[in-house]
Each structure stands twice: as structure tokens, then as C-alpha cells.
Design an enzyme around this catalytic site. Structure first.
Site, PDB file in Angstrom:
ATOM      1  N   CYS A   1      -3.301   4.533  -4.401  1.00  0.00           N
ATOM      2  CA  CYS A   1      -4.026   5.582  -4.580  1.00  0.00           C
ATOM      3  C   CYS A   1      -3.884   6.524  -5.723  1.00  0.00           C
ATOM      4  O   CYS A   1      -4.324   7.652  -5.850  1.00  0.00           O
ATOM      5  CB  CYS A   1      -3.821   6.735  -3.179  1.00  0.00           C
ATOM      6  SG  CYS A   1      -2.102   7.024  -3.132  1.00  0.00           S
TER       7      CYS A   1
ATOM      8  N   ASP B   1       0.780  -1.229  -0.004  1.00  0.00           N
ATOM      9  CA  ASP B   1       0.027  -0.032  -0.034  1.00  0.00           C
ATOM     10  C   ASP B   1       1.000   1.304  -0.062  1.00  0.00           C
ATOM     11  O   ASP B   1       0.993   2.056   1.125  1.00  0.00           O
ATOM     12  CB  ASP B   1      -0.917  -0.105   1.049  1.00  0.00           C
ATOM     13  CG  ASP B   1      -1.876   1.155   1.271  1.00  0.00           C
ATOM     14  OD1 ASP B   1      -1.928   1.719   0.134  1.00  0.00           O
ATOM     15  OD2 ASP B   1      -2.605   1.201   2.182  1.00  0.00           O
TER      16      ASP B   1
END
Length: 497
Positions: free
Chosen positions: A452, A425
Site C-alpha cells: 500500500c 501484505d
């Protein structure tokens, strides 16, 4: 106005070049304006159109990226910059609006740099987010468009469209009269647009913001101006950023305030300390005030030196049914309800068994939600404060261990070790070539990649697909009214015949 130069005899009707652009700085010379039909949007939310203005035949069919313009609009664009094969500009008016657009809910729409898609109906926002993500995968990821269409799942909508964030970062600036203000930077500019509230935050923050501005003005200390230079250093001034974050304190919602300044003298630090104490005395819903100093000459809002803590420095956030303690400066998803959707997707697509390596683990989420399915979890992050909180959050999970380390160096140093699952992540810059190569070399049975930034994810995907197959690609809209989209993907080893 007519300017004759060696390369362009007439600037009004000729393609710009490096030499010509210098002349636009002269007083009295107005930048060209064109009418532009907006047909698409860029990854940063700018509208895109092709120039067909007859007044500029040399620019025919040239792509123009326009701030403040959206698909379906015919906008009047002032050109700011022209390069070899595209131009950049900003909207100064509308010739024709998109009839399906809605009225903005924020008074600062079009001024601050946030929420560029706010006027789009929400269903249309989701459609464009999917288009942008797919485009990145086909362009940067070198993936077949048919495969991308087949595997890409429609984005999960954000459960809320207003009051949906639990954290917001504000910049200090000065108005025309020289008074301090707090707000967001104008898109494409260092100028701060004043704002004493944001519709994306829950109630209770506006009063805190207004009081901070009042107290900071009383200090007599200037706002940090990143465009000023002194003694070869970029940036001059004291007050930099204010971060507000809401979480749980016991059975109540409470706020944390993180004030970031330039390095100060003892007298200046005392002023900030007194400001924090005054805020805590006035606002019962403020759990803590933290003062960090940042020396670097950049716009980042974190990574500074901790100076003062008044009240608490941490707060509780619940994700996926598990409570996580986080610091005022910790990274965590800012859309709590959307984060629950993301956590559900991660748990759904991750098969348990064996050991799991959690890279860029932060405070421990979502790795700790998966931990009970594995015989061991090892988390790695470069931030010492994040690892300390991850260890604290895993107190009831004895088979979890954490290490402060650079991800690339950790993978290289442990190249002989094997994990059945690798969970990643990373920040917006993605994994990068070294990390991807080391992850491939580790030969895990599955990779779960949370991203993201579809562009950097696509770049990494282009490298991962040499050894792994993309089996699932889901997404959640954690940032409504912006072009950003959170993606979650499952990769399994590629078995060649």
C-alpha cells in the site's frame, strides 16, 4: 521588518538557517511569501515547484513543497520552514489555476487532510499515481527507468469515485467555542476540521455522526488534545477517535461504530456505554458499538484495550466471492469493489502447488482465496484478534493454520523450513531489511508482494532484486483523490548463468 543576526543580515532575502527560524516565532514577524509554479507532486500529495522569485535570489531553483497546490497552478505560497536544500510551505491563494481542473465535490476540500487530488480529473490522478510509483522504484528501488516503464501496468481505476469506502476514521476535537466536533485533521496540523459527513462513505453515516457529537457534548468530557503536555506525557483529554465501518448483517448493510478514548474512570466508561446503547436504540442500521481505550500518546487509532461491546463487535465483508468476518478494529481493504479487483490480480498472478506462507495475513484475505490451490496454508500475524478471526474465516478450509507471531521472529525461528509460495501484505512501513533477508533465505519458488506504499515497496524491492526477478507489477487505485496506490507484484528466483 529587518532583523540582523550573526548568520543572515537580511531575512527577507536570505536563505533560512536554524538560528533564523527561531525569530519567526516572534509576534509581528510574517513568514515570507513567494509565487510558485507547481510542476509535480510529492508522495504525500503536496505540490512541488522551484523557487524563481526575484525577491529571494538566495533561494534560486530551490525545491519547495507546498500543501494545497497542484501541478499546473501558479500559487501564492507562504513559507513555513526552510532547510538546507528545500523549503516547505502552504498555498494561501492562486495567481493562476490549472484550466483542466474540476470543481471539488466536498465542502471541506482544502481544509481537511484527505483527498488532496480531488480537483484533478480522474484520468490525470491515475497518471500522477503511476508517475509517483515509478519514481519510487527508480529512486529508492534503484531500478532501470526503462525496465520500470516496461513492467509497470497502468493502474486499475477505482470502480467508484464517491461512496466508495466502507470505513472512515474521524478525530474528536473542539471548536472555537469549546464544543466537541468530529472530523479530519487539517493537513500538516493537529487541528480537527469539523465534518458531519464524508462523500466517500455510503449514505446513512451522517445521522450517526451528528448524534455521537451531540451525546459526547452532553457528557461534559473534553476531546483529547495530542499537543497538550502534562506531567511529561503528550496528550490530554478523553474523546479520541470514532471509526465507522459498513458491512453486511444478514442480507442488509449495517454499520459498526468503534469509539476510542483515553483510559477513563468507571464513571467515564459508563458514559461511553450509555452513549453506545442510546445509538443502538435509535439507529436500526447500527449493528454494534465498541469502546476501546488507548493509553499511548500518539495519533494511532487502533491497538487499545477493549472495554465495552454493545450489540455486535464483528461484521461481514465479501471479497473475491468469499465472506470474511471482521472486527470493528480489524484491518481490511476499505474500498470493497477495488478490493475485488486486487483479489483478482493476486489470484491471476499466483501459481498454485505446494505450501504457501501468508505473512501479515490479517483476517485471512486474500490468502484464503488462494488456499484451494495449495496443499497447505500457514498464516502469520502479530495481532491475536486478527488470527482468531482468520481461523474462524477458514473453518471450511481444513488445510489452513494460523499463528500469532512477529513476522521477523517467525521467519528467523523457522529458517530451515521451505514454502513454495510466500505471500506478503505488510502495513505501510513495508517488510524491512530483516524480513527481506529471511524471505530470500527461505528460497520460495515465488513471492507475491502486496503493497500500500510504493516508497517502502521500492526500498524492499532494492533488496529483493539481489536474488529474485520482478516479473509482474500491477496496481489498483483503492484511494481515489489521494496520491496512494496499491501495488501487487510477482517475484521469481533469479537464476545466474
Amino acid at each position: 521588518m529587518l532583523l540582523r543576526v550573526k548568520c543572515c543580515y537580511r531575512l527577507e532575502a536570505s536563505r533560512f538557517c536554524g538560528a533564523c527560524r527561531l525569530y519567526f516565532r516572534f509576534p509581528g514577524f510574517s513568514m515570507p511569501e513567494i509565487n510558485l509554479e507547481i510542476t509535480s507532486i510529492a508522495q504525500d500529495g503536496r505540490g512541488i515547484g522551484r523557487c524563481h522569485d526575484p525577491a529571494f535570489p538566495d533561494w534560486a531553483d530551490m525545491a519547495v513543497f507546498a500543501r494545497g497546490a497542484l501541478p499546473g497552478q501558479l500559487a501564492r505560497i507562504r513559507i513555513d520552514k526552510v532547510k538546507n536544500n528545500f523549503a516547505e510551505g502552504h498555498a494561501i491563494g492562486l495567481v493562476r489555476d490549472n484550466p483542466e481542473f474540476v470543481e471539488p465535490f466536498c465542502a471541506n476540500y482544502g481544509l481537511c487532510g484527505g483527498c488532496p487530488l480531488q480537483r484533478m480529473p480522474y484520468a490525470r490522478q491515475l497518471e500522477w499515481k503511476a508517475v509517483l510509483a515509478k519514481d519510487a522504484l527508480t529512486r529508492q528501488g534503484k531500478m532501470d527507468p526503462g525496465f520500470v516503464d516496461e513492467i509497470f501496468e497502468p493502474p486499475c481505476p477505482s470502480p467508484g469515485l464517491q461512496s466508495c469506502r466502507n470505513k472512515m476514521e474521524f478525530a474528536f476535537g473542539e471548536d472555537a467555542a469549546g464544543k466537541l466536533v468530529l472530523g479530519q485533521r487539517r493537513q500538516g496540523s493537529l487541528e480537527v476540521v469539523p465534518s458531519d459527513s464524508c462523500p466517500l462513505l455510503p449514505d446513512g453515516h451522517a445521522e450517526i455522526l451528528r448524534e455521537i457529537v451531540r451525546l459526547a457534548n452532553n457528557s461534559g468530557l473534553p476531546a483529547w488534545n495530542p499537543s497538550e503536555r502534562r506531567a511529561g506525557s503528550r496528550g490530554k483529554g478523553f474523546w479520541r477517535h470514532l471509526v465507522l465501518r459498513q458491512g453486511r448483517q444478514g442480507d442488509k448493510n449495517a454499520w459498526l461504530a468503534l469509539c476510542i478514548t483515553s483510559p477513563g474512570k468507571n464513571s467515564e466508561r459508563k458514559i461511553v456505554c450509555l452513549l453506545g446503547e442510546s445509538l443502538l436504540a435509535r439507529f436500526p442500521n447500527l449493528a454494534g458499538f465498541v469502546h476501546d481505550e488507548r493509553r499511548q500518546d500518539d495519533l494511532w487509532r487502533h491497538g487499545g484495550k477493549r472495554i465495552t461491546v454493545a450489540g455486535q463487535s464483528t461484521i461481514i465483508q465479501e471479497t473475491g466471492g468469499r465472506k470474511f468476518e471482521l472486527d470493528a478494529a480489524s484491518f481490511s481493504q476499505v474500498n470493497p469493489e477495488g478490493a475485488n479487483l486486487l483479489a483478482s490480480l493476486v489470484c491471476e498472478m499466483t501459481k498454485g502447488g505446494g505450501k504457501i506462507l501468508d505473512l501479515y495475513c490479517g483476517i485471512g484475505a486474500p490468502g484464503q482465496l488462494l488456499a484451494p490451490r495449495f496443499t497447505g496454508l500457514e498464516g502469520v500475524d502479530s495481532q491475536k484478534s486478527s488470527i482468531a478471526l482468520a481461523m474462524k474465516n477458514a473453518a471450511d478450509l481444513p488445510h489452513c493454520s494460523y499463528k500469532v507471531a512477529d513476522v521477523d521472529k517467525f521467519l528467523q525461528k523457522n529458517s530451515e523450513r521451505r514454502w513454495q509460495t510466500i505471500l506478503v501484505d505488510p502495513p505501510r512501513f513495508g517488510l524491512g531489511e530483516k524480513a527481506v533477508k529471511n524471505i530470500i533465505a527461505a528460497r520460495p519458488e515465488q513471492i507475491v508482494y502486496i503493497s500500500c506504499n510504493p516508497v517502502t515497496f521500492a526500498r524492499d524491492a532494492a533488496m529483493l532484486k539481489s536474488a529474485f526477478e520482478l516479473r509482474r507489477l500491477s496496481s489498483v487505485d483503492l484511494f481515489p483523490h489521494t496520491p496512494h496506490l496499491e501495488c501487487c507484484s510477482l517475484w521469481l528466483p533469479r537464476h545466474e548463468n
